[in-house]
Design a protein around this motif. Structure first.
Motif, PDB file in Angstrom:
ATOM      1  N   MET A 202     122.641  32.775 101.524  1.00 45.07           N
ATOM      2  CA  MET A 202     123.093  32.422  99.907  1.00 45.07           C
ATOM      3  C   MET A 202     121.891  32.664  99.110  1.00 45.07           C
ATOM      4  O   MET A 202     122.250  32.871  97.898  1.00 45.07           O
TER       5      MET A 202
ATOM      6  N   LEU B 211     125.874  27.166  96.161  1.00 46.67           N
ATOM      7  CA  LEU B 211     126.986  26.944  96.634  1.00 46.67           C
ATOM      8  C   LEU B 211     127.803  25.761  96.240  1.00 46.67           C
ATOM      9  O   LEU B 211     127.190  24.495  96.221  1.00 46.67           O
TER      10      LEU B 211
ATOM     11  N   PHE C 278     130.139  33.873 102.857  1.00 42.03           N
ATOM     12  CA  PHE C 278     128.811  33.457 102.069  1.00 42.03           C
ATOM     13  C   PHE C 278     128.397  34.640 101.191  1.00 42.03           C
ATOM     14  O   PHE C 278     127.841  34.328 100.182  1.00 42.03           O
TER      15      PHE C 278
ATOM     16  N   TYR D 179     121.280  30.003 105.882  1.00 45.71           N
ATOM     17  CA  TYR D 179     122.572  30.600 105.221  1.00 45.71           C
ATOM     18  C   TYR D 179     122.174  31.929 104.512  1.00 45.71           C
ATOM     19  O   TYR D 179     121.034  31.972 103.914  1.00 45.71           O
TER      20      TYR D 179
END
Length: 318
Positions: free
Chosen positions: A192, A197, A273, A190
């Protein structure tokens, strides 16, 4: 015996709507009953609702505003949600929301819960080149369109609570499931970085929405932002490893690397994201977990959710 109040549930066969249906069915002594709205009342998902105990299933389509009137007739309340990912069009999503607002208003619904999201352009303006502008007017269309649609409910004088959800952990079963890496281990790839998150179980969206409906007038016009836990993706991967007895590793991508994958919705989800990561403090701070637990005392954290879904995750990934 007092007649139960009807709650019209749009998207009853989907994740959020289904979560509310299950919450109402579990509350056998409660004041509400469900009217499930679906485009396909003869489909397997609707038949499953019947097996669970839903007697009132109505056919309607948000793209056909005239079809919505019977769905709201004599309803006390409503849970309203749109599904951007079905068509990937912000303008279509706004038109659907407007149709829902008008139908709820015309029927005299006394309390609607509208599942909405933040306007990401308040954090990353449209002319900010940190991420591409999509569909000409948006940074994260499925966030921004829902936020723009909030005013339809106000303009139509629908008594509304604005419920802002977040990333569902059930996404791990589908679009955002980990993939096997070259070494055979699962990877959560991801974009991130080290940001947290905010995530939630869809059943907790339903339970929280039911609590909002129970509170009634106290929460009309309120905006309630919800999550179950705020976690770094590396911590999610560690929790998955412990729960599944399988190595799961976090492989951070850059937002550009995510968008470059090119699958339908890659730009949209990459921007999402990036918004989660770059606006983390603002986003998570809006989701006070103590306040969410006040509405939903059974709110699950990620480890609790994992414990209940271990078998399903293993099946989905293998």
């Amino acid at each position: 015996m007092t007649e139960k109040k009807i709650i019209t549930v749009i998207g009853a066969t989907g994740r959020q709507g289904g979560g509310l249906v299950r919450a109402v069915l579990a509350d056998r002594e409660g004041e509400f009953t469900v009217r499930a709205v679906t485009r396909h009342p003869e489909g397997e998902a609707a038949q499953e609702l019947k097996r669970l105990g839903v007697d009132d299933i109505v056919q309607a389509d948000m793209d056909d505003p005239a079809s919505l009137a019977p769905a709201f007739e004599h309803a006390y309340g409503a849970f309203l949600v749109t599904n951007f990912w079905e068509h990937l069009s912000a303008e279509r999503e706004k038109a659907q929301a407007q149709a829902l607002a008008r139908a709820a208003s015309h029927a005299g619904v006394q309390h609607a819960v509208w599942s909405t999201l933040e306007d990401t352009r308040e954090c990353i303006p449209l002319d900010d080149d940190r991420m591409p502008t999509l569909q000409e007017h948006y940074k994260v269309p499925h966030f921004d369109a829902k936020a723009e649609a909030d005013h339809y409910f106000t303009e139509e004088a629908v008594p509304t609570t604005f419920l802002r959800a977040t990333f569902y952990w059930e996404n791990l079963f589908g679009a955002f499931a980990p993939q096997r890496g070259p070494d055979g281990a699962f990877q959560l790839a991801y974009p991130m970085g080290e940001s947290r998150l905010a995530g939630i179980a869809v059943d907790d969206i339903g339970k929280t929405a039911l609590s909002v409906l129970r509170r009634g007038a106290d929460l009309i016009a309120a905006t309630i932002s919800i999550a179950g836990e705020h976690l770094k993706v590396a911590d999610m991967a560690e929790a998955l490893s412990l729960s599944l007895d399988e190595p799961v590793r976090y492989r951070p991508l850059s937002p550009d690397e995510w968008r470059a994958q090119g699958f339908p919705g890659a730009d949209e989800s990459g921007n999402m994201f990036q918004f989660y990561a770059e606006c983390e403090h603002r986003f998570t701070a809006a989701r006070d977990l103590v306040a969410v637990r006040d509405l939903n005392p059974a709110l699950q954290d990620f480890a609790t959710w994992l414990a209940g879904h271990r078998g399903r995750l293993l099946t989905a990934w293998t």
